[in-house]
Write a protein that holds these residues in place. Sequence first.
Motif, PDB file in Angstrom:
ATOM      1  N   GLU A 203       0.831  -1.203   0.000  1.00  0.00           N
ATOM      2  CA  GLU A 203       0.000   0.000   0.000  1.00  0.00           C
ATOM      3  C   GLU A 203       0.865   1.253   0.000  1.00  0.00           C
ATOM      4  O   GLU A 203       0.589   2.209  -0.738  1.00  0.00           O
ATOM      5  CB  GLU A 203      -0.916  -0.003   1.228  1.00  0.00           C
ATOM      6  CG  GLU A 203      -1.897   1.160   1.287  1.00  0.00           C
ATOM      7  CD  GLU A 203      -2.931   1.131   0.171  1.00  0.00           C
ATOM      8  OE1 GLU A 203      -3.493   2.205  -0.133  1.00  0.00           O
ATOM      9  OE2 GLU A 203      -3.168   0.051  -0.399  1.00  0.00           O
ATOM     10  N   ALA A 204       1.921   1.247   0.794  1.00  0.00           N
ATOM     11  CA  ALA A 204       2.835   2.392   0.819  1.00  0.00           C
ATOM     12  C   ALA A 204       3.525   2.563  -0.527  1.00  0.00           C
ATOM     13  O   ALA A 204       3.705   3.694  -1.008  1.00  0.00           O
ATOM     14  CB  ALA A 204       3.872   2.197   1.920  1.00  0.00           C
ATOM     15  N   ASN A 205       3.889   1.458  -1.145  1.00  0.00           N
ATOM     16  CA  ASN A 205       4.559   1.533  -2.443  1.00  0.00           C
ATOM     17  C   ASN A 205       3.641   2.128  -3.502  1.00  0.00           C
ATOM     18  O   ASN A 205       4.059   2.962  -4.317  1.00  0.00           O
ATOM     19  CB  ASN A 205       5.035   0.145  -2.871  1.00  0.00           C
ATOM     20  CG  ASN A 205       5.970   0.202  -4.058  1.00  0.00           C
ATOM     21  OD1 ASN A 205       7.045   0.785  -3.988  1.00  0.00           O
ATOM     22  ND2 ASN A 205       5.566  -0.411  -5.166  1.00  0.00           N
ATOM     23  N   ARG A 206       2.384   1.719  -3.487  1.00  0.00           N
ATOM     24  CA  ARG A 206       1.419   2.278  -4.447  1.00  0.00           C
ATOM     25  C   ARG A 206       1.238   3.783  -4.211  1.00  0.00           C
ATOM     26  O   ARG A 206       1.159   4.567  -5.162  1.00  0.00           O
ATOM     27  CB  ARG A 206       0.080   1.547  -4.343  1.00  0.00           C
ATOM     28  CG  ARG A 206       0.076   0.156  -4.958  1.00  0.00           C
ATOM     29  CD  ARG A 206      -1.331  -0.417  -5.055  1.00  0.00           C
ATOM     30  NE  ARG A 206      -1.878  -0.720  -3.729  1.00  0.00           N
ATOM     31  CZ  ARG A 206      -1.741  -1.889  -3.129  1.00  0.00           C
ATOM     32  NH1 ARG A 206      -1.046  -2.860  -3.706  1.00  0.00           N
ATOM     33  NH2 ARG A 206      -2.280  -2.112  -1.934  1.00  0.00           N
ATOM     34  N   ALA A 207       1.165   4.164  -2.933  1.00  0.00           N
ATOM     35  CA  ALA A 207       1.012   5.578  -2.613  1.00  0.00           C
ATOM     36  C   ALA A 207       2.248   6.372  -3.031  1.00  0.00           C
ATOM     37  O   ALA A 207       2.136   7.510  -3.518  1.00  0.00           O
ATOM     38  CB  ALA A 207       0.757   5.750  -1.122  1.00  0.00           C
ATOM     39  N   PHE A 208       3.426   5.777  -2.845  1.00  0.00           N
ATOM     40  CA  PHE A 208       4.672   6.424  -3.270  1.00  0.00           C
ATOM     41  C   PHE A 208       4.675   6.656  -4.779  1.00  0.00           C
ATOM     42  O   PHE A 208       4.982   7.749  -5.258  1.00  0.00           O
ATOM     43  CB  PHE A 208       5.872   5.569  -2.871  1.00  0.00           C
ATOM     44  CG  PHE A 208       7.185   6.067  -3.412  1.00  0.00           C
ATOM     45  CD1 PHE A 208       7.934   6.981  -2.692  1.00  0.00           C
ATOM     46  CD2 PHE A 208       7.658   5.629  -4.643  1.00  0.00           C
ATOM     47  CE1 PHE A 208       9.142   7.458  -3.202  1.00  0.00           C
ATOM     48  CE2 PHE A 208       8.851   6.102  -5.156  1.00  0.00           C
ATOM     49  CZ  PHE A 208       9.608   7.012  -4.429  1.00  0.00           C
ATOM     50  N   GLU A 209       4.354   5.609  -5.527  1.00  0.00           N
ATOM     51  CA  GLU A 209       4.353   5.716  -6.983  1.00  0.00           C
ATOM     52  C   GLU A 209       3.352   6.772  -7.457  1.00  0.00           C
ATOM     53  O   GLU A 209       3.633   7.547  -8.378  1.00  0.00           O
ATOM     54  CB  GLU A 209       4.047   4.357  -7.618  1.00  0.00           C
ATOM     55  CG  GLU A 209       5.062   3.266  -7.303  1.00  0.00           C
ATOM     56  CD  GLU A 209       6.411   3.459  -7.998  1.00  0.00           C
ATOM     57  OE1 GLU A 209       6.497   4.297  -8.919  1.00  0.00           O
ATOM     58  OE2 GLU A 209       7.373   2.778  -7.611  1.00  0.00           O
ATOM     59  N   ALA A 210       2.179   6.820  -6.817  1.00  0.00           N
ATOM     60  CA  ALA A 210       1.164   7.806  -7.194  1.00  0.00           C
ATOM     61  C   ALA A 210       1.647   9.222  -6.902  1.00  0.00           C
ATOM     62  O   ALA A 210       1.465  10.137  -7.719  1.00  0.00           O
ATOM     63  CB  ALA A 210      -0.138   7.526  -6.451  1.00  0.00           C
ATOM     64  N   ALA A 211       2.269   9.403  -5.736  1.00  0.00           N
ATOM     65  CA  ALA A 211       2.770  10.725  -5.365  1.00  0.00           C
ATOM     66  C   ALA A 211       3.891  11.167  -6.297  1.00  0.00           C
ATOM     67  O   ALA A 211       3.941  12.326  -6.722  1.00  0.00           O
ATOM     68  CB  ALA A 211       3.251  10.713  -3.914  1.00  0.00           C
ATOM     69  N   TYR A 212       4.781  10.247  -6.630  1.00  0.00           N
ATOM     70  CA  TYR A 212       5.885  10.590  -7.525  1.00  0.00           C
ATOM     71  C   TYR A 212       5.348  10.924  -8.918  1.00  0.00           C
ATOM     72  O   TYR A 212       5.813  11.867  -9.571  1.00  0.00           O
ATOM     73  CB  TYR A 212       6.891   9.452  -7.602  1.00  0.00           C
ATOM     74  CG  TYR A 212       8.264   9.892  -8.065  1.00  0.00           C
ATOM     75  CD1 TYR A 212       9.274  10.165  -7.153  1.00  0.00           C
ATOM     76  CD2 TYR A 212       8.545  10.064  -9.420  1.00  0.00           C
ATOM     77  CE1 TYR A 212      10.526  10.581  -7.572  1.00  0.00           C
ATOM     78  CE2 TYR A 212       9.782  10.483  -9.848  1.00  0.00           C
ATOM     79  CZ  TYR A 212      10.783  10.742  -8.912  1.00  0.00           C
ATOM     80  OH  TYR A 212      12.022  11.166  -9.341  1.00  0.00           O
ATOM     81  N   ALA A 213       4.357  10.161  -9.368  1.00  0.00           N
ATOM     82  CA  ALA A 213       3.761  10.425 -10.681  1.00  0.00           C
ATOM     83  C   ALA A 213       3.132  11.810 -10.730  1.00  0.00           C
ATOM     84  O   ALA A 213       3.219  12.504 -11.756  1.00  0.00           O
ATOM     85  CB  ALA A 213       2.720   9.361 -11.000  1.00  0.00           C
ATOM     86  N   GLU A 214       2.497  12.230  -9.636  1.00  0.00           N
ATOM     87  CA  GLU A 214       1.915  13.571  -9.587  1.00  0.00           C
ATOM     88  C   GLU A 214       2.992  14.641  -9.724  1.00  0.00           C
ATOM     89  O   GLU A 214       2.786  15.662 -10.395  1.00  0.00           O
ATOM     90  CB  GLU A 214       1.145  13.764  -8.281  1.00  0.00           C
ATOM     91  CG  GLU A 214      -0.168  12.985  -8.209  1.00  0.00           C
ATOM     92  CD  GLU A 214      -0.909  13.237  -6.909  1.00  0.00           C
ATOM     93  OE1 GLU A 214      -0.455  14.110  -6.120  1.00  0.00           O
ATOM     94  OE2 GLU A 214      -1.927  12.564  -6.668  1.00  0.00           O
ATOM     95  N   LEU A 215       4.130  14.425  -9.080  1.00  0.00           N
ATOM     96  CA  LEU A 215       5.231  15.375  -9.176  1.00  0.00           C
ATOM     97  C   LEU A 215       5.785  15.430 -10.603  1.00  0.00           C
ATOM     98  O   LEU A 215       6.121  16.499 -11.112  1.00  0.00           O
ATOM     99  CB  LEU A 215       6.340  14.991  -8.191  1.00  0.00           C
ATOM    100  CG  LEU A 215       5.971  15.109  -6.710  1.00  0.00           C
ATOM    101  CD1 LEU A 215       7.028  14.440  -5.839  1.00  0.00           C
ATOM    102  CD2 LEU A 215       5.801  16.570  -6.312  1.00  0.00           C
ATOM    103  N   VAL A 216       5.859  14.282 -11.243  1.00  0.00           N
ATOM    104  CA  VAL A 216       6.313  14.236 -12.642  1.00  0.00           C
ATOM    105  C   VAL A 216       5.320  14.972 -13.529  1.00  0.00           C
ATOM    106  O   VAL A 216       5.706  15.787 -14.377  1.00  0.00           O
ATOM    107  CB  VAL A 216       6.493  12.783 -13.110  1.00  0.00           C
ATOM    108  CG1 VAL A 216       6.766  12.726 -14.620  1.00  0.00           C
ATOM    109  CG2 VAL A 216       7.625  12.105 -12.345  1.00  0.00           C
ATOM    110  N   ASP A 217       4.031  14.703 -13.335  1.00  0.00           N
ATOM    111  CA  ASP A 217       2.994  15.355 -14.138  1.00  0.00           C
ATOM    112  C   ASP A 217       2.991  16.869 -13.935  1.00  0.00           C
ATOM    113  O   ASP A 217       2.609  17.624 -14.839  1.00  0.00           O
ATOM    114  CB  ASP A 217       1.620  14.788 -13.787  1.00  0.00           C
ATOM    115  CG  ASP A 217       1.428  13.355 -14.254  1.00  0.00           C
ATOM    116  OD1 ASP A 217       2.205  12.912 -15.125  1.00  0.00           O
ATOM    117  OD2 ASP A 217       0.518  12.665 -13.756  1.00  0.00           O
TER     118      ASP A 217
END
Length: 235
Positions: free
Chosen positions: A79-93
Amino acid sequence: MTLQQEIRQETRQDIRLVVLDMAGTTVADGGLVERAFAAAARHVGADPEAGLEHVRATMGESKISVFRHLFGEEATAQEANRAFEAAYAELVDAGEVAALPGAREAIEELTAQGRTVVLSTGFARPTQDAILAALGWQDLVPLTLCPADAGGRGRPYPDMVLTALLRTAAADDVRRIAVAGDTSYDMLSGVRAGAGVVAGVLTGAHDAGALRAAGATHVLDGVAQLPGVLTGVLT
């Protein structure tokens, strides 16, 4: 030039495969990993500050491995990994990702020298693809790798480096591989794979002492120096 120096220079010039890390090596990190980690920790009800030291120490490692260490339970780690990936993707976007100075040019020069270049990361594939798209690097190299492409084990294991060798068939000897990264885990991965050149760069997480202690054969100001090192122009 001594015989030993001549042998080292010949080894560098004979490199056929170059495996480059992304965040901190070819891509500016700018604290994005720490920001995404903080968001992930809050998502699972953890204190971001409590795990920050471990995150910094293990930069370059597969992110799911980091979360397994910090949170123990597999469900929480996932769950933490999914949240990390989502947060990082938002920063990239949001446009908060950029190539490090001279990185693209270095990759193009290495390719022009007749070497095969592979980009690797500890991020999951969706995040890696988002970074490549944001930079316009989708077609820059023939192969990009994340831990899932190498059976699930990221750095400090040698798996991604060896997977690059197997998939590209660019070299007939592990000593004809160069690995470059900004963390001690990048260095360990290269050493364990038997790479002839293991270059640390000072544009990311770890300093020269940590890179050399983990086995760096060279420590460079940045990846832009790597083509010169491999041709013997730079030592």
